[in-house]
Design a protein around this motif. Structure first.
Motif, PDB file in Angstrom:
ATOM      1  N   ALA A   1       3.355   7.019   4.893  1.00  0.00           N
ATOM      2  CA  ALA A   1       2.203   6.485   4.624  1.00  0.00           C
ATOM      3  C   ALA A   1       2.405   6.353   3.152  1.00  0.00           C
ATOM      4  CB  ALA A   1       0.848   7.035   5.284  1.00  0.00           C
TER       5      ALA A   1
ATOM      6  N   TRP B   1       4.886   3.684   1.863  1.00  0.00           N
ATOM      7  CA  TRP B   1       4.763   2.384   2.577  1.00  0.00           C
ATOM      8  C   TRP B   1       3.594   1.846   1.185  1.00  0.00           C
ATOM      9  CZ3 TRP B   1       5.649  -2.176   4.938  1.00  0.00           C
ATOM     10  CH2 TRP B   1       4.432  -2.639   5.337  1.00  0.00           C
ATOM     11  N   SER B   2       2.463   3.128   1.196  1.00  0.00           N
ATOM     12  CA  SER B   2       1.432   2.537   0.055  1.00  0.00           C
ATOM     13  C   SER B   2       1.868   2.521  -1.184  1.00  0.00           C
ATOM     14  CB  SER B   2       0.425   3.377   0.564  1.00  0.00           C
ATOM     15  OG  SER B   2       0.713   4.897   0.439  1.00  0.00           O
TER      16      SER B   2
ATOM     17  N   GLY C   1       1.501  -1.634  -2.698  1.00  0.00           N
ATOM     18  CA  GLY C   1       0.604  -1.258  -3.616  1.00  0.00           C
ATOM     19  C   GLY C   1       0.944  -2.238  -4.374  1.00  0.00           C
TER      20      GLY C   1
ATOM     21  N   GLY D   1      -0.826   3.880   5.982  1.00  0.00           N
ATOM     22  CA  GLY D   1      -0.076   3.165   4.630  1.00  0.00           C
ATOM     23  C   GLY D   1      -1.192   2.169   4.280  1.00  0.00           C
ATOM     24  N   THR D   2      -1.775   1.815   5.468  1.00  0.00           N
ATOM     25  CA  THR D   2      -2.198  -0.189   4.346  1.00  0.00           C
ATOM     26  C   THR D   2      -3.023  -0.036   4.078  1.00  0.00           C
ATOM     27  OG1 THR D   2      -0.634  -1.057   6.398  1.00  0.00           O
ATOM     28  CG2 THR D   2      -2.518  -2.002   5.541  1.00  0.00           C
TER      29      THR D   2
ATOM     30  N   TYR E   1      -4.421   2.202   2.096  1.00  0.00           N
ATOM     31  CA  TYR E   1      -4.378   2.790   0.693  1.00  0.00           C
ATOM     32  C   TYR E   1      -3.515   1.796  -0.391  1.00  0.00           C
ATOM     33  CZ  TYR E   1      -6.126   6.619   3.066  1.00  0.00           C
ATOM     34  OH  TYR E   1      -6.613   7.921   4.238  1.00  0.00           O
ATOM     35  N   ALA E   2      -2.565   1.801  -0.053  1.00  0.00           N
ATOM     36  CA  ALA E   2      -1.798   0.054  -0.295  1.00  0.00           C
ATOM     37  C   ALA E   2      -2.595  -1.377  -0.875  1.00  0.00           C
ATOM     38  CB  ALA E   2      -0.255  -0.610   0.695  1.00  0.00           C
TER      39      ALA E   2
END
Length: 305
Positions: free
Chosen positions: A104, A107-108, A112, A180-181, A183-184
């Motif tokens: 996560a 990904w973030s 991001g 993680g989305t 936080y991204a």
């Protein structure tokens, strides 16, 4: 720097003691007990159980005993799983939760920072508006909604990824994206805001006056200053990924530490609840220290006393 780190480590001791004391008091003073159930337990059996786990002692004595065991790395027994200790349960589930949080985090950061750079470099263009709109959507959709949507699309419709379980890398993609989305999205907004704060700084104008290409100015100078808010955010964010994985692990049937924590709270498993809370607290404290140190490397204006 070395003296600063040592002093901060020493400051963690009273903070950790306060967290442990507060958690212990809240857990023990909550209604119910580990042996509360619909079926009434005979008083003699209840006394034997209390004596076995030390619950027959006064609370201050119980706390001192727990603290002594904690200092030698013993998190105590589990009342819900009598055949296993808290150390064994955490050793089984925590690596899974840590792996999920790591995916996560990657990904973030990838999504991001990329979206934040696009928004800052293409300020007030369609690219900027699209990146920030996507970030707003990412912040607004909770994980318990995003997770089933991803399963519906990538598992049930496209048949690309498994919907649940834990095994190879394919099993960690959907829960990692779900976790993680959000936080991204926050990292994208922080990166954009941080880069816009330094875009008109003197050192940026100097770099451009020296004839550096715009790509070098962005990656070598603007991004370094723009990542300062992100670095400050990452400490609590990583700890939040670990604790926030509870919902995601339930959705995707991931055998991490989250389901144990939920069951322990419902079953008043004092030692297991305390063990997980203490573990997360130590992670949060250490991550904040790491963030402060990294912040000093990124911003040379910061001087550690």
């Amino acid at each position: 720097m070395k003296a600063y780190v040592i002093r901060r480590l020493l400051e963690l001791i009273p903070t950790a003691l306060i967290i442990i004391l507060g958690s212990f008091a809240l857990v023990r003073l909550a209604p119910g007990s580990p042996f509360s159930s619909e079926k009434e337990i005979p008083p003699e059996v209840r006394r034997q159980l209390d004596a076995k786990y030390g619950f027959d002692k006064p609370l201050p004595e119980q706390f001192v005993r727990y603290l002594g065991n904690l200092l030698v790395g013993d998190l105590g027994p589990s009342t819900k799983y009598p055949q296993r200790s808290v150390n064994e349960i955490i050793a089984d589930g925590f690596p899974v939760s840590l792996t999920l949080a790591g995916v996560a985090l990657v990904w973030s950061l990838l999504v991001g920072i990329t979206a934040g750079i696009i928004g800052a470099v293409r300020q007030n263009t369609v690219w900027d508006h699209a990146a920030m709109a996507a970030a707003l959507i990412g912040i607004s959709i909770p994980s318990f909604v995003l997770g089933p949507l991803l399963v519906l699309l990538f598992s049930l419709r496209l048949h690309l990824l498994p919907p649940a379980g834990w095994g190879d890398l394919r099993h960690v993609i959907l829960p990692g994206i779900t976790l993680g989305t959000i936080y991204a999205a926050s990292i994208a907004r922080l990166t954009r805001g941080g880069m816009l704060e330094v875009v008109r700084s003197d050192f940026i104008r100097t770099a451009r006056a020296k004839g550096l290409s715009e790509r070098l100015v962005i990656w070598r100078h603007m991004l370094k200053g723009g990542l300062l808010p992100v670095v400050s955010y990452l400490g609590p964010a990583i700890a939040s990924m670990l604790t926030g994985s509870v919902v995601v692990e339930k959705i995707f049937n991931v055998p991490g530490i989250g389901p144990y924590f939920v069951d322990a709270a419902f079953n008043r498993d004092y030692f297991l609840v305390m063990g997980i809370v203490v573990l997360y607290a130590f992670f949060l404290l250490l991550l904040n220290l790491v963030v402060d140190v990294i912040y000093g490397f990124l911003d040379p204006r910061i001087e550690y006393p």
